[in-house]
Motif scaffolding. Structure first.
Motif, PDB file in Angstrom:
ATOM      1  N   ARG A  82       3.383 -35.166  31.663  1.00 23.78           N
ATOM      2  CA  ARG A  82       2.282 -35.282  32.628  1.00 23.78           C
ATOM      3  C   ARG A  82       1.073 -34.466  32.168  1.00 23.78           C
ATOM      4  NH1 ARG A  82       2.185 -36.375  37.562  1.00 23.78           N
ATOM      5  NH2 ARG A  82       1.388 -34.363  38.285  1.00 23.78           N
ATOM      6  N   ALA A  83       1.323 -33.254  31.706  1.00 19.63           N
ATOM      7  CA  ALA A  83       0.224 -32.381  31.288  1.00 19.63           C
ATOM      8  C   ALA A  83      -0.423 -32.874  29.988  1.00 19.63           C
ATOM      9  CB  ALA A  83       0.725 -30.950  31.135  1.00 19.63           C
ATOM     10  N   TYR A  84       0.389 -33.384  29.063  1.00 18.43           N
ATOM     11  CA  TYR A  84      -0.189 -33.869  27.806  1.00 18.43           C
ATOM     12  C   TYR A  84      -0.987 -35.151  28.005  1.00 18.43           C
ATOM     13  CZ  TYR A  84       1.631 -30.301  24.769  1.00 18.43           C
ATOM     14  OH  TYR A  84       1.853 -29.097  24.158  1.00 18.43           O
ATOM     15  N   GLY A 124      13.671 -32.569  32.633  1.00 15.15           N
ATOM     16  CA  GLY A 124      12.683 -32.144  33.629  1.00 15.15           C
ATOM     17  C   GLY A 124      11.459 -31.533  32.982  1.00 15.15           C
ATOM     18  N   ARG A 125      11.687 -30.648  32.021  1.00 14.17           N
ATOM     19  CA  ARG A 125      10.560 -30.030  31.328  1.00 14.17           C
ATOM     20  C   ARG A 125       9.782 -31.077  30.528  1.00 14.17           C
ATOM     21  NH1 ARG A 125      10.371 -24.523  27.748  1.00 14.17           N
ATOM     22  NH2 ARG A 125       8.149 -24.614  27.370  1.00 14.17           N
ATOM     23  N   GLU A 174      -3.136 -26.993  31.551  1.00 11.58           N
ATOM     24  CA  GLU A 174      -2.543 -25.995  32.445  1.00 11.58           C
ATOM     25  C   GLU A 174      -2.871 -26.302  33.908  1.00 11.58           C
ATOM     26  OE1 GLU A 174      -0.317 -24.094  31.253  1.00 11.58           O
ATOM     27  OE2 GLU A 174      -0.826 -24.459  29.164  1.00 11.58           O
ATOM     28  N   TYR A 175      -3.999 -26.950  34.150  1.00  4.92           N
ATOM     29  CA  TYR A 175      -4.369 -27.368  35.503  1.00  4.92           C
ATOM     30  C   TYR A 175      -3.306 -28.305  36.082  1.00  4.92           C
ATOM     31  CZ  TYR A 175      -6.985 -29.986  39.070  1.00  4.92           C
ATOM     32  OH  TYR A 175      -7.390 -30.611  40.220  1.00  4.92           O
ATOM     33  N   VAL A 176      -2.820 -29.204  35.258  1.00  5.03           N
ATOM     34  CA  VAL A 176      -1.761 -30.111  35.718  1.00  5.03           C
ATOM     35  C   VAL A 176      -0.516 -29.312  36.097  1.00  5.03           C
ATOM     36  CG1 VAL A 176      -0.233 -32.019  35.059  1.00  5.03           C
ATOM     37  CG2 VAL A 176      -2.638 -32.063  34.396  1.00  5.03           C
ATOM     38  N   PHE A 178      -4.691 -35.484  26.373  1.00  5.14           N
ATOM     39  CA  PHE A 178      -5.179 -36.618  25.590  1.00  5.14           C
ATOM     40  C   PHE A 178      -6.425 -37.227  26.233  1.00  5.14           C
ATOM     41  CE2 PHE A 178      -0.594 -37.191  24.142  1.00  5.14           C
ATOM     42  CZ  PHE A 178      -0.804 -36.472  22.979  1.00  5.14           C
ATOM     43  N   ALA A 179      -6.425 -37.339  27.556  1.00  6.05           N
ATOM     44  CA  ALA A 179      -7.578 -37.915  28.257  1.00  6.05           C
ATOM     45  C   ALA A 179      -8.822 -37.041  28.067  1.00  6.05           C
ATOM     46  CB  ALA A 179      -7.259 -38.078  29.738  1.00  6.05           C
TER      47      ALA A 179
END
Length: 172
Positions: free
Chosen positions: A146-148, A139-140, A88-90, A152-153
């Motif tokens: 990007r968030a996933y 777009g979504r 969610e931070y992303v 994963f990281a």
């Protein structure tokens, strides 16, 4: 109350550092319970077909993250909570950087179906209901990708924190 294990302490430190980082980048950041939010209860009513909206999903509307009631009370979900917060931070950073364009991209094409309400004045606006079909949303997909990557990281880093020897096994 029992003493905290070293693993639990490490997860707590990780969570505190993450929340501090989010608050640095998103000054008005807050974690709120869905059950205490009028907006989330209204969305739950509108999303009547999604029975788990209030209990299974975390929602972000800049600058707040809305969480189900189980959040913060189950030790078995501590890792998941950190991973979700990082995800969610992303989204929060993307929203801060892109402004309202983020919301438009994230909700497209379904958001355009709202123009069908103009059918009271012009029946051709009913064509906007086509936007409710399950169209792909590149777009979504891009924003979620990007968030996933962050999810994963974080998952990988938490596993290394539990067992540093995994790093040797992973690279050798």
């Amino acid at each position: 109350m029992s003493a905290m294990s070293l693993r639990e302490l490490a997860l707590l430190k990780m969570r505190v550092r993450l929340v501090d980082r989010i608050k640095t980048d998103v000054p008005d950041f807050a974690i709120k319970r869905k059950s205490e939010s009028l907006l989330m209860r209204l969305l739950s009513f509108v999303l009547f077909f999604n029975k788990g909206f209030m209990t299974k999903y975390v929602s972000t509307i800049y600058p707040a993250v809305y969480v189900p009631d189980w959040w913060g009370f189950q030790k078995s979900r501590e890792r998941a909570e950190i991973e979700i917060l990082a995800h969610e931070y992303v989204h929060l950073c993307d929203r801060k950087r892109m402004g309202r364009l983020f919301s438009l991209i994230y909700l497209s094409p379904q958001v355009f179906s709202l123009f069908a309400l103009a059918a009271f004045w012009n029946l051709s606006c009913l064509w906007f209901l086509v936007c409710l079909l399950p169209w792909p949303s590149p777009g979504r997909a891009w924003l979620e990708f990007r968030a996933y990557k962050m999810s994963f990281a974080v998952n990988y880093w938490m596993r290394l924190a539990d067992d540093p020897k995994r790093k040797e096994k992973h690279y050798t």
